[in-house]
Design an enzyme around this catalytic site. Structure first.
Site, mmCIF file in Angstrom:
data_model
loop_
_atom_site.group_PDB
_atom_site.id
_atom_site.type_symbol
_atom_site.label_atom_id
_atom_site.label_comp_id
_atom_site.label_asym_id
_atom_site.label_seq_id
_atom_site.Cartn_x
_atom_site.Cartn_y
_atom_site.Cartn_z
ATOM 1 N N GLN A 11 -9.965 7.900 -4.006
ATOM 2 C CA GLN A 11 -10.968 8.218 -2.971
ATOM 3 C C GLN A 11 -10.323 8.207 -1.585
ATOM 4 O OE1 GLN A 11 -15.182 6.771 -3.651
ATOM 5 N NE2 GLN A 11 -14.019 4.902 -4.033
ATOM 6 N N ASP A 35 4.079 4.755 -11.516
ATOM 7 C CA ASP A 35 3.196 3.877 -12.278
ATOM 8 C C ASP A 35 3.401 2.453 -11.769
ATOM 9 O OD1 ASP A 35 1.663 2.491 -14.013
ATOM 10 O OD2 ASP A 35 2.695 3.126 -15.848
ATOM 11 N N ALA A 59 -4.591 1.297 -6.361
ATOM 12 C CA ALA A 59 -5.090 -0.025 -6.759
ATOM 13 C C ALA A 59 -5.697 0.077 -8.136
ATOM 14 C CB ALA A 59 -6.152 -0.527 -5.778
ATOM 15 N N THR A 100 -9.797 -6.025 -0.064
ATOM 16 C CA THR A 100 -11.228 -5.928 -0.393
ATOM 17 C C THR A 100 -12.049 -7.124 0.069
ATOM 18 O OG1 THR A 100 -12.742 -5.841 -2.278
ATOM 19 C CG2 THR A 100 -10.660 -6.922 -2.665
ATOM 20 N N TYR A 124 -10.470 -8.998 -10.322
ATOM 21 C CA TYR A 124 -10.082 -7.974 -9.342
ATOM 22 C C TYR A 124 -9.839 -8.630 -7.970
ATOM 23 C CZ TYR A 124 -10.838 -4.248 -5.884
ATOM 24 O OH TYR A 124 -10.727 -3.399 -4.802
HETATM 25 N N1 LIG Z 1 -13.664 1.415 -4.072
HETATM 26 C C1 LIG Z 1 -14.158 0.370 -3.403
HETATM 27 O O1 LIG Z 1 -15.368 0.145 -3.371
HETATM 28 C C2 LIG Z 1 -13.240 -0.540 -2.623
HETATM 29 C C3 LIG Z 1 -13.803 -1.640 -1.943
HETATM 30 C C4 LIG Z 1 -12.961 -2.480 -1.219
HETATM 31 C C5 LIG Z 1 -11.606 -2.238 -1.165
HETATM 32 N N2 LIG Z 1 -11.080 -1.171 -1.837
HETATM 33 C C6 LIG Z 1 -9.640 -0.950 -1.765
HETATM 34 O O2 LIG Z 1 -9.412 0.277 -1.094
HETATM 35 C C7 LIG Z 1 -8.227 0.889 -1.611
HETATM 36 C C8 LIG Z 1 -8.525 2.317 -2.042
HETATM 37 O O3 LIG Z 1 -9.529 2.277 -3.064
HETATM 38 P P1 LIG Z 1 -10.164 3.602 -3.680
HETATM 39 O O4 LIG Z 1 -11.626 3.386 -3.731
HETATM 40 O O5 LIG Z 1 -9.608 4.798 -2.997
HETATM 41 O O6 LIG Z 1 -9.602 3.488 -5.166
HETATM 42 P P2 LIG Z 1 -9.516 4.614 -6.299
HETATM 43 O O7 LIG Z 1 -10.363 5.782 -5.955
HETATM 44 O O8 LIG Z 1 -9.761 3.885 -7.584
HETATM 45 O O9 LIG Z 1 -8.018 5.081 -6.219
HETATM 46 C C9 LIG Z 1 -6.975 4.264 -6.651
HETATM 47 C C10 LIG Z 1 -5.775 5.137 -6.915
HETATM 48 O O10 LIG Z 1 -4.770 4.317 -7.488
HETATM 49 C C11 LIG Z 1 -4.243 5.017 -8.620
HETATM 50 N N3 LIG Z 1 -3.703 4.120 -9.611
HETATM 51 C C12 LIG Z 1 -4.361 3.283 -10.449
HETATM 52 N N4 LIG Z 1 -3.489 2.683 -11.276
HETATM 53 C C13 LIG Z 1 -2.260 3.154 -10.950
HETATM 54 C C14 LIG Z 1 -0.964 2.933 -11.452
HETATM 55 N N5 LIG Z 1 -0.734 2.098 -12.470
HETATM 56 N N6 LIG Z 1 0.064 3.583 -10.886
HETATM 57 C C15 LIG Z 1 -0.134 4.450 -9.888
HETATM 58 N N7 LIG Z 1 -1.348 4.711 -9.367
HETATM 59 C C16 LIG Z 1 -2.399 4.074 -9.906
HETATM 60 C C17 LIG Z 1 -5.448 5.751 -9.184
HETATM 61 O O11 LIG Z 1 -4.984 6.772 -10.067
HETATM 62 P P3 LIG Z 1 -5.977 7.234 -11.246
HETATM 63 O O12 LIG Z 1 -7.070 7.987 -10.605
HETATM 64 O O13 LIG Z 1 -5.087 8.062 -12.117
HETATM 65 O O14 LIG Z 1 -6.452 5.971 -11.900
HETATM 66 C C18 LIG Z 1 -6.071 6.274 -7.907
HETATM 67 O O15 LIG Z 1 -5.462 7.457 -7.463
HETATM 68 C C19 LIG Z 1 -7.738 -0.017 -2.743
HETATM 69 O O16 LIG Z 1 -6.779 -0.903 -2.243
HETATM 70 C C20 LIG Z 1 -8.981 -0.800 -3.130
HETATM 71 O O17 LIG Z 1 -8.665 -2.051 -3.703
HETATM 72 C C21 LIG Z 1 -11.874 -0.298 -2.563
#
Ligand SMILES: NC(=O)c1ccc[n+]([C@@H]2O[C@H](COP(=O)([O-])OP(=O)(O)OC[C@H]3O[C@@H](n4cnc5c(N)ncnc54)[C@H](OP(=O)(O)O)[C@@H]3O)[C@@H](O)[C@H]2O)c1
Length: 309
Positions: A11, A35, A59, A100, A124
């Site tokens: 995202q 990875d 993440a 987070t 998490y």
């Molecule tokens: N989403 C929320 O509500 C939220 C809230 C608070 C903080 N955050 C933090 O904000 C940041 C961005 O979150 P987001 O919502 O953009 O997360 P996201 O949409 O889940 O994106 C995470 C990315 O990491 C990739 N990924 C997962 N496992 C991996 C691996 N083993 N090797 C390489 N890449 C990998 C995913 O690839 P795939 O698509 O192939 O899995 C995806 O492209 C993160 O640090 C998250 O912890 C998110």
């Protein structure tokens, strides 16, 4: 400035690809090219790209699944960021990383400050907290932006789920006792790029005569080093999931497709999930505004922009 972006299809990463583009040469990767579950190769990647700034938008974000895959969550969210921080330090690069609101237990009853003690309730949150600690320990020029309730319309998120439920159900029950800051991924990416633009401008005002590589500005890294630390950066204000759902339904660009007639409050304990979630995990983002002079807009304003067609 040369930037290494990890997680380009998530995202946030998707939006970062676009907001970072004007700042320099962006080299971006995602799974399976990299990875983070096998983080041994990350140091070599950093050496090879030799960026001024590494941005880690990857993440393990499957909050419930993490309860049954703690080792994997820990490797991706803690071990890998630690390795990146160490590689950044060795390479004289800066690291920008995201964390987070789930590092908190939600018991404070007021928006959390960076100085409040974390106490994660789920795997998490524990893995993300361990990632923060690994970066602070290994890193040199590091910025951690803790954010909350990130959504985009491109991938599955609370917003896309509510829109889809509203098209298939007449009665929606949404929890009213979980409260935090809804954050549009686009705004978080804009804020992160603004921060790097400030580093770039400051860097241009302090030329390093010995520097040979214009893409690897030492002045940018110095500026980020001077501002290193943990900051909260999330949508302005806060809301319950019910308030958020109500706003999503009101701003739905295709309301004629909705079949929902009732939107009712529910309690978190009515929907048992493998991972326990903090109830009030809103973040106070004042430290960021004081340090950098701007902040993300109110969550309602951002949601309206996100939903406009
Ligand atoms: N989403 C929320 O509500 C939220 C809230 C608070 C903080 N955050 C933090 O904000 C940041 C961005 O979150 P987001 O919502 O953009 O997360 P996201 O949409 O889940 O994106 C995470 C990315 O990491 C990739 N990924 C997962 N496992 C991996 C691996 N083993 N090797 C390489 N890449 C990998 C995913 O690839 P795939 O698509 O192939 O899995 C995806 O492209 C993160 O640090 C998250 O912890 C998110």
């Amino acid at each position: 400035m040369r930037i290494l972006l990890l997680g380009k299809i998530g995202q946030l990463g998707w939006e970062l690809c676009r907001t970072l583009a004007p700042l320099g040469q962006v080299t971006a990767f995602d799974y399976p090219q990299i990875d983070l579950a096998k983080p041994e190769g990350l140091a070599a990647l950093v050496d090879e790209v030799n960026p001024a700034v590494i941005i880690n938008a990857t993440a393990y974000t499957a909050v419930d699944r993490a309860e049954s895959e703690p080792q994997l969550a820990m490797t991706i969210n803690a071990v890998a960021p630690g390795i990146l921080a160490e590689a950044a330090r060795r390479n004289r690069s800066a690291l920008v990383h995201f964390s987070t609101d789930y590092v908190f237990d939600g018991q404070k009853g007021a928006p959390y400050l960076e100085t409040d003690n974390p106490n994660p309730l789920n795997v998490y949150g524990q893995s993300k907290l361990a990632g923060e600690q690994a970066i602070a320990q290994a890193g040199d020029a590091w910025i951690i932006l803790r954010t909350s309730w990130v959504y985009s319309l491109r991938r599955d998120s609370f917003v896309t789920k509510v829109l889809s439920w509203a098209r298939t159900q007449a009665r929606l029950q949404i929890v009213s006792d979980q409260v935090s800051n809804p954050t549009w991924a686009r705004m978080l990416a804009e804020g992160s790029a603004q921060l790097l633009a400030m580093a770039l401008t400051a860097g241009q005002n302090q030329p390093h005569p010995a520097e040979g590589d214009i893409f690897k500005s030492a002045a940018v890294v110095d500026w980020l080093y001077a501002h290193r630390g943990l900051y909260h950066l999330a949508g302005g204000g806060y809301a319950s999931r019910l308030d958020w759902a109500r706003a999503i339904l009101r701003l739905d660009p295709y309301p004629e497709e909705q079949m929902v007639l009732e939107l009712l409050p529910a309690q978190t304990n009515a929907f048992p999930t493998p991972a326990q979630r903090p109830l009030f995990s809103a973040l106070n983002c004042e430290k960021f505004s004081v340090a950098f002079g701007f902040n993300l807009p109110a969550w309602q304003e951002a949601l309206q922009l996100a939903m406009e067609r």
